[in-house]
Each structure stands twice: as C-alpha cells, then as structure tokens.
Scaffold this motif. Structure first.
Motif, short mmCIF file in Angstrom:
data_model
loop_
_atom_site.label_atom_id
_atom_site.label_comp_id
_atom_site.label_asym_id
_atom_site.label_seq_id
_atom_site.Cartn_x
_atom_site.Cartn_y
_atom_site.Cartn_z
N PRO A 397 0.80 -1.23 0.00
CA PRO A 397 0.00 0.00 0.00
C PRO A 397 0.83 1.28 0.00
N ALA A 398 2.09 1.19 0.40
CA ALA A 398 2.94 2.38 0.43
C ALA A 398 3.64 2.65 -0.90
N HIS A 399 3.53 1.71 -1.85
CA HIS A 399 4.24 1.86 -3.13
C HIS A 399 3.42 2.74 -4.07
N PRO A 400 4.08 3.62 -4.85
CA PRO A 400 3.32 4.48 -5.77
C PRO A 400 2.54 3.71 -6.83
N ASN A 401 2.92 2.45 -7.06
CA ASN A 401 2.22 1.63 -8.05
C ASN A 401 1.32 0.60 -7.39
N ALA A 402 0.89 0.86 -6.17
CA ALA A 402 -0.05 -0.04 -5.50
C ALA A 402 -1.41 0.04 -6.17
N ILE A 403 -2.08 -1.10 -6.29
CA ILE A 403 -3.39 -1.12 -6.92
C ILE A 403 -4.39 -0.32 -6.09
N ALA A 404 -5.30 0.37 -6.78
CA ALA A 404 -6.34 1.16 -6.12
C ALA A 404 -7.48 1.36 -7.10
N PRO A 405 -8.66 1.65 -6.60
CA PRO A 405 -9.82 1.84 -7.49
C PRO A 405 -9.58 2.92 -8.54
N GLY A 406 -9.85 2.58 -9.79
CA GLY A 406 -9.72 3.55 -10.87
C GLY A 406 -8.31 3.99 -11.18
N LYS A 407 -7.32 3.28 -10.68
CA LYS A 407 -5.93 3.67 -10.87
C LYS A 407 -5.34 3.00 -12.11
N ARG A 408 -4.43 3.71 -12.77
CA ARG A 408 -3.71 3.14 -13.89
C ARG A 408 -2.42 2.50 -13.40
N PRO A 409 -2.04 1.34 -13.93
CA PRO A 409 -0.78 0.71 -13.52
C PRO A 409 0.42 1.35 -14.19
N MET A 410 1.60 1.13 -13.63
CA MET A 410 2.84 1.47 -14.32
C MET A 410 2.83 0.73 -15.65
N HIS A 411 3.10 1.46 -16.72
CA HIS A 411 2.87 0.92 -18.05
C HIS A 411 4.16 0.90 -18.85
N THR A 412 4.41 -0.21 -19.56
CA THR A 412 5.68 -0.35 -20.27
C THR A 412 5.68 0.22 -21.68
N ILE A 413 4.53 0.25 -22.37
CA ILE A 413 4.56 0.63 -23.79
C ILE A 413 4.76 2.13 -23.95
N MET A 414 5.73 2.53 -24.76
CA MET A 414 6.17 3.92 -24.78
C MET A 414 6.53 4.37 -26.20
N PRO A 415 5.69 5.23 -26.79
CA PRO A 415 6.06 5.86 -28.06
C PRO A 415 7.09 6.95 -27.81
N GLY A 416 7.93 7.21 -28.79
CA GLY A 416 8.93 8.26 -28.66
C GLY A 416 8.83 9.26 -29.80
N MET A 417 9.31 10.46 -29.57
CA MET A 417 9.35 11.50 -30.60
C MET A 417 10.59 12.35 -30.39
N ALA A 418 11.38 12.51 -31.46
CA ALA A 418 12.55 13.38 -31.41
C ALA A 418 12.26 14.64 -32.20
N THR A 419 12.57 15.80 -31.62
CA THR A 419 12.40 17.08 -32.31
C THR A 419 13.71 17.86 -32.25
N ARG A 420 13.78 18.87 -33.12
CA ARG A 420 14.94 19.76 -33.11
C ARG A 420 14.49 21.13 -33.57
N ASN A 421 14.80 22.14 -32.79
CA ASN A 421 14.41 23.51 -33.13
C ASN A 421 12.92 23.64 -33.43
N GLY A 422 12.12 22.93 -32.65
CA GLY A 422 10.67 23.06 -32.78
C GLY A 422 10.03 22.28 -33.90
N ARG A 423 10.80 21.42 -34.59
CA ARG A 423 10.25 20.60 -35.64
C ARG A 423 10.55 19.13 -35.38
N VAL A 424 9.64 18.27 -35.81
CA VAL A 424 9.85 16.83 -35.62
C VAL A 424 11.00 16.34 -36.48
N VAL A 425 11.89 15.59 -35.87
CA VAL A 425 12.94 14.88 -36.58
C VAL A 425 12.53 13.44 -36.84
N MET A 426 11.88 12.81 -35.82
CA MET A 426 11.58 11.40 -35.98
C MET A 426 10.58 10.90 -34.94
#
Length: 528
Positions: A397-426
C-alpha cells in the motif's frame, strides 16, 4: 551506407508519406488509408486495428495505447494516454484478505479495463479525417475472411509458456484443431469481426456499453473478477504533457508516468556525460555504459513511477542535471556495479507504428495487450482478448504503483518523438516490455552518436540487463561479450530477439522521409 554483400535491408525513402509497422498487412493498410485521403492519425488507427487481428498475441481492442502526435510536424508535441484503469472494487486490502501475495499474470485479476477503443475514437475525432467505420474496414475484412499467419507471429504463437488452454474460449479461437497455427496457415476470427462491426457502427459506445461490454463483464465476473459495467462505461483517455530531455542537440519526448518513458530519459541524461561517439558502437565499453545507465534508471522507475492522478512522481528532480551527475558517478568504466537491487523485467508482445504523411503530421503510436494473448481471458461471444496490465500493480500500500480503485498501472509501452528547433525529426519506438527504454536509448544513440541511418540503428546488435544477467543477441561480437564478462557481467543468449521497432526520419531541407522497420519482426516500412 550498408554493405550490400551482407544480408540486410535498406531504409525506405520517399517524399509524400511513410508508414512503418511490425506487420506487412498493417503497413499496407496504412498506406492505402493515406492514399485514400486519410492522414497520419487515420492511418495509425487503421494499422493498429489490423494488427489487433493479424498479430493477436501482441495487441487488440482489449488492450491499451499511448500516442505522441505533432500536427504538421511543428510546434508542441501532443500526448494521449489511452491506458485503462483498475476496477472500482480493486483495493490492496481486498487482494491481501483473499490471500494474494502479488497480482497474477493471467486471469481476471490481471485485467484492467481496455483503453484502446476509447483512445482510437477520440484521436480520430480530434485529429483524423476518416470515421471509425472506414478506418476499421481492413481489420474487419481480415478477421472475417482470414489472413495468412506470418513467421514471427507463428513463432510467438507457439511459445510454450503461453497457456491458451486455460480459457476454453481462447483455446477455441486461437488453437484451431488443438494447436497453434503455423506460418502460412490461414486464420479467421469471426467473433472479433462481428465486434468490430458493432464498433464501426456505434462508435466508442459499441465497445464500452451494450452487448459487447456485457459479454466481457459477464466473463470476468464468472472467473471472479471485480469489473462492472460502470467501470467500462466510465473509461476515458486523457491528453497529458510529455516529459522531455535534451540529448545530442535533439529534444526527446516521452509519455509521462504512469508510463515508463521517463526511464529512457534518465538513461540518456546519464549517458550524456560520456563521449559515446568515440567508442566502438558494438564494443564492450559502449554496451557496458548503456547497461549500467539502464540499471540505475530502472531502479528509479521501480521506486517512483505510478499514476500521477493518484500519486506524486518527482519528475523535475529525476530529470535534473544534478541528479544525472549523481547517478553517473556510480558508474565505473571497467567493472559492473554490485550494490544495486535485483531487476526482473519481463518482456511482452506489443506493436508499434510510426507514420508521417504528406502534410508532415507525425504520429508515434503504440498498442498492446501486454503478455502474449494478454490475460488469456477471451470474451466468449466477442472474441476480445483482454489485456493483463493489472499484473504490473503492487500489493504494497505504500508503493506508488499499489493497486487502487480507478488507478492506472505502471505501463511499459512507450512511443517516442525526437524534435529539433521546434520541428519533428523522428517519431520512433522500440517495443518489448521492460526492454523498451533500453531499445529507445540504443536506437537514438546509434543515430545521434554513431551516425547510423534508422534502418542501421534498428538492425544493430542489442543487449539487455535483466534478472542479474546481460542478455546479448547472437549478433553481438564475441570480443564485446568477453569484454562484458571481464567487467563482471554474466552474459547469456536470450530465448528470442530483443524487441522490435520502427521509425520515420524527416529531412526538412531535402523534403524527404526515411522509414525503417525492425528485422526482428515481420513488418516493413513503405512510402510513396
């Protein structure tokens, strides 16, 4: 430029648009959508829906998604959290009282309410040109009329650790004739086709309310789950602010917690203090530094990351230069650290999609049911494979990822975006459960520090620190493996390749796009 006398593939180069996915049918569907007047968001949702049919072990409408999006490739990067939540009845005390020591990996208690369909609907409404009916049409076709099972899909489907027999409905649909389909077999999912038709006609409500929701809730309750109709009806994704750091003249953007994207940024901050570009890209020293930076970053992931709607995550402190300096000081170039706690980082099956269209709308899109075939729980009438994201929760219960009603779990899937000078690179992503932060960092440093093109960067050999061992792909040079062992690492060969990824690089000066898709999967990049 690659050596054409060796096996491999060239990047895909185009001017108008490029789509890259882990399955050829999904890439083709995305390109068809773009050519039919759709934009990058339409194409991404279309591809994800197709992959939910043709890569059923990896993703589907019973899972979650996260998206980074930059309209016209300039300005702010938008982030959408399409991850689902625990049922309202899920509390730490309930599970402890029932004798649980941890959340199970399969079954109803591993299931969080799927967020993907809500996210698809919202993203199309806000940023697309097409409606759900048109975008879902290719997926409905493949589910109804059948699709040929690709080689990597067949490899994953036959994984002996997957127990599809535990659920009679999963076995009926995904073990036709009592066995997993082989490469080249044709597979159909008529129940899923009917469900997709309902969603195409009724929109978001067709999944979270009515007969489809009834089927999922009824099955979960039969198995002892805590899910209710109200949990499904209340599902709603959110626009959130990305977390970012600077590396090599680029700004790297990730999803904020409850997502683990912060882990990759921590790794980059630590590695920014080393001159990687002067090292052998496949040598022991470079790989050792990456491993050690990862070990430190994952330690903080497991200490701090949780659902920011319910817990505080000290993002500013974790991404500060002073904190990176402190972590970096713990790394020795000539030996592995011995004071860190053990890391156990399960892999998973996920799909990642990278698309840039003619207007330079750039989307980084990831969708998953987590483990192969998620929780193993399948809707009897709907054919929906339900994810097992709830297994990531803790029962402390003391862990930030403890289960609770309506809570989202720590999630592994992660999109990435690289930008440079305010424009998308990739827009980019590397899938593979716990491996993903390693994969993002390896891809980016391959390109930024070593000058590789996106395809070379994805092709390059990979290592991953997990469960007190270094997993090194067969392509890692023998000298590098020996150098890692000399530094105190225990090195083993992984059972399967490490992750898979896609990327689309934008050259604003030339007006070109360069796409790449990981050879560890079945997919490809296509452009025109």
């Amino acid at each position: 430029m690659r050596d054409f006398q060796f096996p491999g593939r060239s990047p895909v180069r185009a001017t108008q648009a490029v789509a890259a996915t882990s399955h050829p049918l999904a890439t083709l569907a995305a390109i068809d959508m773009l050519r039919a007047g759709g934009n990058a968001m339409d194409a991404a949702v279309c591809a994800a829906a197709v992959q939910g049919v043709v890569e059923p072990q990896s993703t589907g409408i019973g899972g979650d998604c996260f998206v980074l999006y930059c309209p016209k490739g300039q300005g702010d990067v938008l982030a959408f959290n399409g991850s689902g939540r625990a049922p309202a009845g899920a509390t730490v005390d309930w599970y402890l009282d029932k004798g649980f020591n941890e959340l199970p990996k399969q079954g109803p208690h591993a299931v969080t309410v799927p967020g993907a369909v809500d996210a698809w609907s919202r993203l199309l409404q806000d940023h697309g040109r097409k409606d759900l009916a048109e975008v879902l049409a290719p997926a409905i076709h493949y589910a109804e009329d059948g699709y040929v099972v690709q080689d990597r899909v067949a490899f994953d489907w036959a994984d002996p650790e997957i127990d599809l027999t535990a659920d009679e409905h999963a076995a009926r649909i995904f073990l036709p004739g009592g066995q997993a389909p082989k490469a080249g077999d044709i597979h159909r999912q008529p129940e899923l086709a009917a469900t997709l038709r309902v969603i195409a006609k009724q929109g978001r409500a067709g999944f979270y309310e009515g007969a489809v929701a009834d089927d999922m809730v009824r099955r979960l309750k039969e198995l002892g789950g805590l899910h209710s109709h109200e949990d499904f009806a209340a599902t709603k994704g959110d626009y959130v602010s990305p977390v970012s750091t600077a590396y090599g003249g680029h700004d790297i953007h990730q999803m904020p917690p409850n997502n683990q994207g912060l882990t990759a940024l921590l790794m980059l901050n630590v590695l920014s203090g080393f001159k990687l570009g002067g090292l052998d890209p496949n040598g022991a020293e470079r790989l050792h530094l990456e491993i050690e930076a990862g070990r430190l970053a994952y330690q903080d992931r497991d200490r701090f990351v949780g659902d920011q709607d319910q817990v505080h995550v000290p993002i500013k402190q974790l991404l500060s230069g002073a904190y990176a300096d402190r972590l970096r000081a713990e790394i020795h170039r000539d030996r592995a650290m011995t004071h860190l706690p053990r890391l156990e980082l399960p892999g998973s099956d996920t799909v990642y999609i990278s698309i840039v269209d003619r207007d330079r709308n750039a989307v980084s899109f990831i969708n998953s049911t987590y483990y192969s075939f998620g929780s193993g729980v399948v809707g009897p009438k709907t054919g929906v494979v339900l994810q097992n994201r709830g297994s990531s929760f803790r029962l402390d219960p003391a862990h930030p990822n403890a289960i609770a009603p309506g809570k989202r779990p720590m999630h592994t899937i992660m999109p990435g975006m690289a930008t440079r000078n305010g424009r998308v690179v990739m827009p980019f992503g590397v899938m593979g459960g716990g491996y993903q932060p390693f994969g993002h960092v390896h891809l980016l440093t391959n390109m930024i520090d070593f000058g590789m093109d996106p395809q070379q960067a994805l092709d390059a050999p990979r290592v991953f620190y997990n469960d007190d061992t270094v997993e090194a792909e067969r392509s890692v040079p023998t000298a590098a493996i020996e150098g890692l062992r000399e530094r105190g690492h225990r090195v083993v060969e992984p059972y399967q390749p490490l992750g898979g990824g896609q990327a689309v690089l934008i050259d604003w000066d030339k007006g070109t796009l360069t796409g790449a898709s990981d050879p560890r999967k079945d997919g490809m990049a296509l452009g025109y």
